[in-house]
Design an enzyme around this catalytic site. Structure first.
Site, PDB file in Angstrom:
ATOM      1  N   GLU A  46      -8.245  -3.654   3.596  1.00  9.58           N
ATOM      2  CA  GLU A  46      -7.377  -3.339   2.468  1.00  9.58           C
ATOM      3  C   GLU A  46      -5.984  -3.938   2.684  1.00  9.58           C
ATOM      4  OE1 GLU A  46      -6.135   0.817   0.139  1.00  9.58           O
ATOM      5  OE2 GLU A  46      -7.000   0.870   2.149  1.00  9.58           O
ATOM      6  N   LYS A 115      -8.335  -0.647  -6.958  1.00 11.61           N
ATOM      7  CA  LYS A 115      -8.656   0.624  -6.300  1.00 11.61           C
ATOM      8  C   LYS A 115      -8.578   1.750  -7.315  1.00 11.61           C
ATOM      9  CE  LYS A 115      -7.449   3.270  -2.128  1.00 11.61           C
ATOM     10  NZ  LYS A 115      -6.627   3.255  -0.895  1.00 11.61           N
ATOM     11  N   CYS A 170     -11.344   1.600   0.191  1.00 11.51           N
ATOM     12  CA  CYS A 170     -10.949   2.697   1.083  1.00 11.51           C
ATOM     13  C   CYS A 170     -11.256   4.086   0.532  1.00 11.51           C
ATOM     14  CB  CYS A 170      -9.473   2.563   1.439  1.00 11.51           C
ATOM     15  SG  CYS A 170      -8.996   3.587   2.867  1.00 11.51           S
TER      16      CYS A 170
END
Length: 666
Positions: A46, A115, A170
């Site tokens: 990330e 994300k 994540c």
């Protein structure tokens, strides 16, 4: 992708926080290494281009511009590379800043994935800098020289060879409903996760369990890359995690707390995943909601086609292949063995209780199968607190019985405290041959099957005398090969070994020897070392076993290997042959293999030997289905069973032409 395998990599570059050029150089180095090793898709951590721990520097336009320029550099660098690279960086979208994954191949941006779930606790305050995909509207943006459709909806990337993959970032996988759920149900077979997870006591094990469960639940290959050395240690430490899972099983993992860049490479079996999905009705049913949502425009799935590879590489199978897939792999092997024996025993316990039987009858030959069945009967009677004398073990010496097996059978029954009966079949079989006009010196199939059926008749009639039931001893390997006499040892009233393959039986008997100790242990170990034989042909001049099963039908460890991949995943002969070569040939010349119990399973096999017995397996498996179509009841223990009532339903007159043709041409 060949034979269903796709080679993927999880990479962890060293970074310098805010040094975009340095970070890009590190990423390029890993990309070129992966390309050279035939990797098809590589994922990085990330925000790896800037470093994850930039904090308020993410508000600096100079850093954001540098990150975009670094993508231009990567596009130019990958212009002649077939590898698909997934990198993380911040991207400006109008008034928003998103934490994004960019998918790159052959100098082009294939897509951008924002994300969804942003942590806002403890050391992670991402909402201070970033917006969620849920805050976005679908829109076109201009980024790194590309017009890109940026969408909050799921995106699935399709490789030129047909593999489908999705991306999440994540925290997404930690959410109650991760994006990978929808991606998988919509067809993604691989999930790539760009992450930045810090190290806390106990967190690493929890992380592995989480990824394992998500991979298993979605039936995907899950490729996880989390940042490592070089991130700021102002308040936390990033240990670096490169993890690759296949349907819940970890197939590659990096070393944590390394100061060097790392890369884990593995081949994921897409064909195996697809087979698992097709045979899992729960997974199939879960797709209904996705289809309904698409039809009603509740959300759209965007499918993105990746570019075709310009260079075709020769395929090499890199991953390890377990030669003994039926033997459990566990840190606590005693627990695994106890679980298997308990499943067998509890199946028998229920049948005894239901039939109100106080007696069970089984033939004890001094071989592996009847030994395991006897151990299971003892365990069941102990659970029921019944006297072991209710277990009637019958040894039935015949024309091929040797002193070794005869004595082992008697001594084992005496040691375990069961009722011992000895009934010779010689006289009755001789009379039978006279009745039907068969020459007793003609040792053909009639000679062999006549003895097997006489033994079964004796067991059935003794069971009737004692108001008991006959316990079958035949195993999964014999059922697959049809190595049983129809209405002979093929038949019983409950078959406790029906789903236990021969390699596992040897392991379980070894475990029982270790558990029981003393004289019983010595007997069991000698049984393990005895050649496998039905003992239907007279012994040699020295009184030793002449009829050895594995000389006739092939090594059971090979057949168990074939059974596992043919039944469990529906693999074709060419792929089974490829896997068998890796398991039994490649780099293992002259080696002596042992299973996890320590029992020797022989040396390696050359390709011609594997091919020979693979053809034997195909022929026997198809032609002997009629025996499996009328099997007695018996408990399922592992993932493979041949019960015609549930796990394997096949016409007895199916042709094996296409399978054999491929095997002949290997």
């Amino acid at each position: 992708m060949k034979y269903g395998f796709i080679k993927v990599a999880s990479a962890i570059p060293n970074v310098k926080v805010g040094d975009v050029k340095y970070n890009t150089d590190q990423i390029e180095n890993l990309i070129v290494q992966a390309e050279g090793k035939g990797v098809e898709i590589i994922v990085f951590p990330e925000l790896c281009i800037t470093g994850y721990s930039c904090q308020d520097l993410f508000r600096q336009q100079m850093l954001l511009d540098a990150a975009e320029n670094s993508v231009l550099v990567l596009l130019d660098f990958t212009r002649k590379l077939d590898i698909i690279s997934i990198v993380g960086l911040p991207i400006v979208v109008g008034d928003l800043l998103i934490n994004a994954a960019v998918v790159i191949q052959q100098g082009k941006i294939l897509g951008v994935v924002p994300k969804t779930y942003l942590p806002n606790y403890s050391e992670f305050y991402e909402k201070r800098w970033f917006a969620s995909s849920q805050d976005m509207k679908e829109q076109n943006i201009r980024f790194a020289g590309h017009n890109i459709l940026l969408t909050p909806n799921p995106q699935i990337f399709k490789t030129a060879e047909g593999a489908n993959f999705g991306v999440e970032v994540c925290e997404d996988v930690w959410a109650p409903t991760p994006p990978s759920n929808r991606l998988a149900i919509a067809g993604a077979e691989l999930i790539f996760n760009l992450s930045a997870s810090d190290e806390l006591i106990g967190k690493h094990n929890y992380l592995k369990e989480l990824i394992s469960q998500q991979s298993a639940r979605t039936m995907t290959g899950y490729v996880y890359s989390s940042c490592g050395f070089g991130e700021s240690t102002q308040d936390v430490v990033y240990g670096g995690n490169a993890l690759i899972y296949e349907n819940g099983k970890c197939i590659s993992a990096s070393e944590r707390f390394s100061m060097e860049s790392q890369m884990q490479i593995a081949q994921i079996d897409i064909e195996k995943l697809r087979s698992e999905r097709r045979s899992n009705s729960t997974y199939v049913n879960a797709q209904r909601n996705i289809k309904y949502s698409i039809l009603n425009n509740q959300f759209d799935i965007r499918y993105i086609q990746c570019n075709a590879a310009e260079q075709i590489r020769d395929f090499v199978l890199d991953r390890e292949v377990d030669p003994h897939p039926f033997i459990p792999k566990s840190n606590d092997m005693e627990t695994s063995c106890e679980e298997i024996l308990n499943i067998q025993a509890m199946g028998l316990v229920k049948r005894i209780v239901h039939t109100h039987s106080k007696t069970v009858v089984l033939g004890i030959s001094g071989g592996l199968d009847s030994t395991l069945a006897l151990i299971v009967c003892v365990k069941a009677f102990d659970k029921l607190q019944l006297s072991r004398k209710g277990i009637v073990g019958v040894t039935m010496p015949g024309f091929g019985t040797t002193d070794r097996t005869y004595n082992n059978a008697l001594h084992l029954m005496e040691t375990l405290g069961v009722t011992v009966r000895e009934i010779s079949i010689a006289k009755s079989v001789t009379q039978h041959f006279e009745d039907i006009g068969h020459d007793i010196n003609n040792h053909d199939v009639t000679y062999e099957n006549g003895q097997a059926r006489e033994r079964t008749q004796i067991l059935m009639d003794v069971a009737n005398q004692m108001n008991g039931m006959v316990i079958g001893t035949g195993d999964l390997s014999e059922l697959a090969l049809g190595w049983a006499t129809y209405n002979g040892d093929h038949m019983s009233m409950y078959g406790v070994n029906a789903s236990i393959p021969k390699t596992l039986i040897k392991y379980l008997v070894k475990y029982a020897a270790q558990s029981l100790g003393g004289r019983a242990s010595d007997i069991l170990l000698d049984i393990i070392d005895t050649p496998i034989s039905p003992e239907l042909i007279p012994a040699d001049e020295n009184g030793h076993i002449k009829q050895k099963t594995e000389d006739l039908v092939g090594p059971y460890e090979l057949h168990d290997f074939f059974i596992y991949y043919f039944l469990r995943f529906g693999f074709r002969p060419a792929k089974i042959f490829l896997l068998a070569k890796k398991a039994f040939v490649d780099g293992k010349e002259g080696a002596v293999k042992k299973d996890v119990s320590g029992a020797e399973l022989g040396g390696t096999y050359d390709e011609e030997t594997i091919k020979k017995w693979l053809k034997t397996f195909i022929r026997r498996f198809f032609t002997q289905q009629f025996k499996r179509s009328c099997l007695p009841d018996g408990p399922k223990v592992g993932s493979v069973s041949l019960s015609p009532r549930g796990d394997w339903r096949m016409p007895s007159d199916a042709a094996y032409t296409i399978w054999m043709e491929e095997a002949e041409n290997l």
